[in-house]
Design a protein around this motif. Structure first.
Motif, PDB file in Angstrom:
ATOM      1  N   ILE A 105      32.038  65.868  62.835  1.00 26.45           N
ATOM      2  CA  ILE A 105      32.530  67.227  63.096  1.00 26.45           C
ATOM      3  C   ILE A 105      33.463  67.656  61.978  1.00 26.45           C
ATOM      4  CG2 ILE A 105      33.970  68.634  64.632  1.00 26.45           C
ATOM      5  CD1 ILE A 105      32.855  66.870  66.958  1.00 26.45           C
ATOM      6  N   LEU A 106      34.374  66.773  61.599  1.00 29.19           N
ATOM      7  CA  LEU A 106      35.320  67.065  60.527  1.00 29.19           C
ATOM      8  C   LEU A 106      34.596  67.279  59.206  1.00 29.19           C
ATOM      9  CD1 LEU A 106      38.251  67.374  59.623  1.00 29.19           C
ATOM     10  CD2 LEU A 106      38.322  64.896  59.326  1.00 29.19           C
ATOM     11  N   ALA A 107      33.624  66.453  58.898  1.00 30.00           N
ATOM     12  CA  ALA A 107      32.871  66.588  57.648  1.00 30.00           C
ATOM     13  C   ALA A 107      32.129  67.917  57.592  1.00 30.00           C
ATOM     14  CB  ALA A 107      31.892  65.431  57.497  1.00 30.00           C
ATOM     15  N   ASP A 108      31.519  68.311  58.706  1.00 34.41           N
ATOM     16  CA  ASP A 108      30.828  69.601  58.749  1.00 34.41           C
ATOM     17  C   ASP A 108      31.796  70.744  58.482  1.00 34.41           C
ATOM     18  OD1 ASP A 108      28.396  68.387  59.323  1.00 34.41           O
ATOM     19  OD2 ASP A 108      28.530  68.763  61.481  1.00 34.41           O
ATOM     20  N   ALA A 109      32.959  70.689  59.132  1.00 33.99           N
ATOM     21  CA  ALA A 109      33.951  71.751  58.960  1.00 33.99           C
ATOM     22  C   ALA A 109      34.489  71.775  57.536  1.00 33.99           C
ATOM     23  CB  ALA A 109      35.090  71.571  59.953  1.00 33.99           C
ATOM     24  N   LEU A 110      34.784  70.612  56.976  1.00 35.52           N
ATOM     25  CA  LEU A 110      35.300  70.556  55.610  1.00 35.52           C
ATOM     26  C   LEU A 110      34.270  71.050  54.599  1.00 35.52           C
ATOM     27  CD1 LEU A 110      37.274  67.205  55.548  1.00 35.52           C
ATOM     28  CD2 LEU A 110      38.210  69.512  55.314  1.00 35.52           C
ATOM     29  N   SER A 111      33.019  70.639  54.768  1.00 40.12           N
ATOM     30  CA  SER A 111      32.005  71.075  53.815  1.00 40.12           C
ATOM     31  C   SER A 111      31.810  72.583  53.897  1.00 40.12           C
ATOM     32  CB  SER A 111      30.685  70.335  54.017  1.00 40.12           C
ATOM     33  OG  SER A 111      30.117  70.622  55.274  1.00 40.12           O
ATOM     34  N   GLU A 112      31.917  73.146  55.089  1.00 37.12           N
ATOM     35  CA  GLU A 112      31.763  74.591  55.245  1.00 37.12           C
ATOM     36  C   GLU A 112      32.935  75.351  54.636  1.00 37.12           C
ATOM     37  OE1 GLU A 112      30.627  78.344  56.012  1.00 37.12           O
ATOM     38  OE2 GLU A 112      29.372  76.573  56.239  1.00 37.12           O
ATOM     39  N   HIS A 113      34.152  74.955  54.950  1.00 36.64           N
ATOM     40  CA  HIS A 113      35.320  75.734  54.568  1.00 36.64           C
ATOM     41  C   HIS A 113      35.923  75.329  53.225  1.00 36.64           C
ATOM     42  CE1 HIS A 113      35.437  77.928  58.325  1.00 36.64           C
ATOM     43  NE2 HIS A 113      35.120  76.793  58.912  1.00 36.64           N
ATOM     44  N   TYR A 114      35.793  74.072  52.841  1.00 39.07           N
ATOM     45  CA  TYR A 114      36.422  73.605  51.602  1.00 39.07           C
ATOM     46  C   TYR A 114      35.470  73.731  50.412  1.00 39.07           C
ATOM     47  CZ  TYR A 114      39.486  70.636  48.749  1.00 39.07           C
ATOM     48  OH  TYR A 114      40.320  70.139  47.781  1.00 39.07           O
ATOM     49  N   ARG A 128      31.705  74.909  50.614  1.00 35.44           N
ATOM     50  CA  ARG A 128      30.707  75.983  50.617  1.00 35.44           C
ATOM     51  C   ARG A 128      31.311  77.371  50.773  1.00 35.44           C
ATOM     52  NH1 ARG A 128      27.691  72.441  54.328  1.00 35.44           N
ATOM     53  NH2 ARG A 128      28.229  73.932  55.933  1.00 35.44           N
ATOM     54  N   ASN A 129      32.514  77.468  51.284  1.00 35.62           N
ATOM     55  CA  ASN A 129      33.199  78.753  51.453  1.00 35.62           C
ATOM     56  C   ASN A 129      32.298  79.776  52.131  1.00 35.62           C
ATOM     57  OD1 ASN A 129      35.345  80.513  51.342  1.00 35.62           O
ATOM     58  ND2 ASN A 129      34.884  81.191  49.271  1.00 35.62           N
ATOM     59  N   ARG A 130      31.860  79.421  53.326  1.00 31.22           N
ATOM     60  CA  ARG A 130      30.982  80.286  54.134  1.00 31.22           C
ATOM     61  C   ARG A 130      29.716  80.665  53.363  1.00 31.22           C
ATOM     62  NH1 ARG A 130      36.244  82.193  55.253  1.00 31.22           N
ATOM     63  NH2 ARG A 130      36.892  81.579  57.335  1.00 31.22           N
ATOM     64  N   ASP A 131      29.142  79.679  52.704  1.00 33.13           N
ATOM     65  CA  ASP A 131      27.890  79.810  51.947  1.00 33.13           C
ATOM     66  C   ASP A 131      27.973  80.760  50.763  1.00 33.13           C
ATOM     67  OD1 ASP A 131      26.361  77.860  53.149  1.00 33.13           O
ATOM     68  OD2 ASP A 131      25.641  79.194  54.730  1.00 33.13           O
ATOM     69  N   SER A 132      29.172  81.042  50.268  1.00 32.70           N
ATOM     70  CA  SER A 132      29.276  81.859  49.057  1.00 32.70           C
ATOM     71  C   SER A 132      29.135  80.998  47.804  1.00 32.70           C
ATOM     72  CB  SER A 132      30.601  82.620  49.027  1.00 32.70           C
ATOM     73  OG  SER A 132      31.695  81.741  48.871  1.00 32.70           O
ATOM     74  N   ARG A 133      29.175  79.664  47.963  1.00 28.74           N
ATOM     75  CA  ARG A 133      28.951  78.750  46.847  1.00 28.74           C
ATOM     76  C   ARG A 133      28.448  77.414  47.409  1.00 28.74           C
ATOM     77  NH1 ARG A 133      35.150  78.293  46.561  1.00 28.74           N
ATOM     78  NH2 ARG A 133      35.461  76.410  47.735  1.00 28.74           N
TER      79      ARG A 133
END
Length: 64
Positions: free
Chosen positions: A30-39, A41-46
């Motif tokens: 769960i933590l890894a998913d959240a970190l990869s999204e917010h840290y 991928r930045n909401r899929d902008s990168r």
């Protein structure tokens, strides 16, 4: 070390998983998913499609 403020829903998901008896590995996922999204991928902008794995958590501070 990663220091990242995550949305409150992440803390709620972690607390819910813990209370439901989730293993540490499940909570780390769960933590890894959240970190990869917010840290990263930045909401899929990168870095679209980037996946992260947490393999060692020594300390975590969670607030809602």
């Amino acid at each position: 070390m990663i220091s990242q403020k995550l949305p409150g829903d992440v803390a709620r998901r972690l607390y819910a998983a813990r209370d439901a008896g989730a293993s540490q590995a499940q909570q780390e996922e769960i933590l890894a998913d959240a970190l990869s999204e917010h840290y990263f991928r930045n909401r899929d902008s990168r870095a679209r499609g980037l996946d992260a794995e947490v393999n060692s958590v020594e300390w975590m501070d969670i607030e809602v």
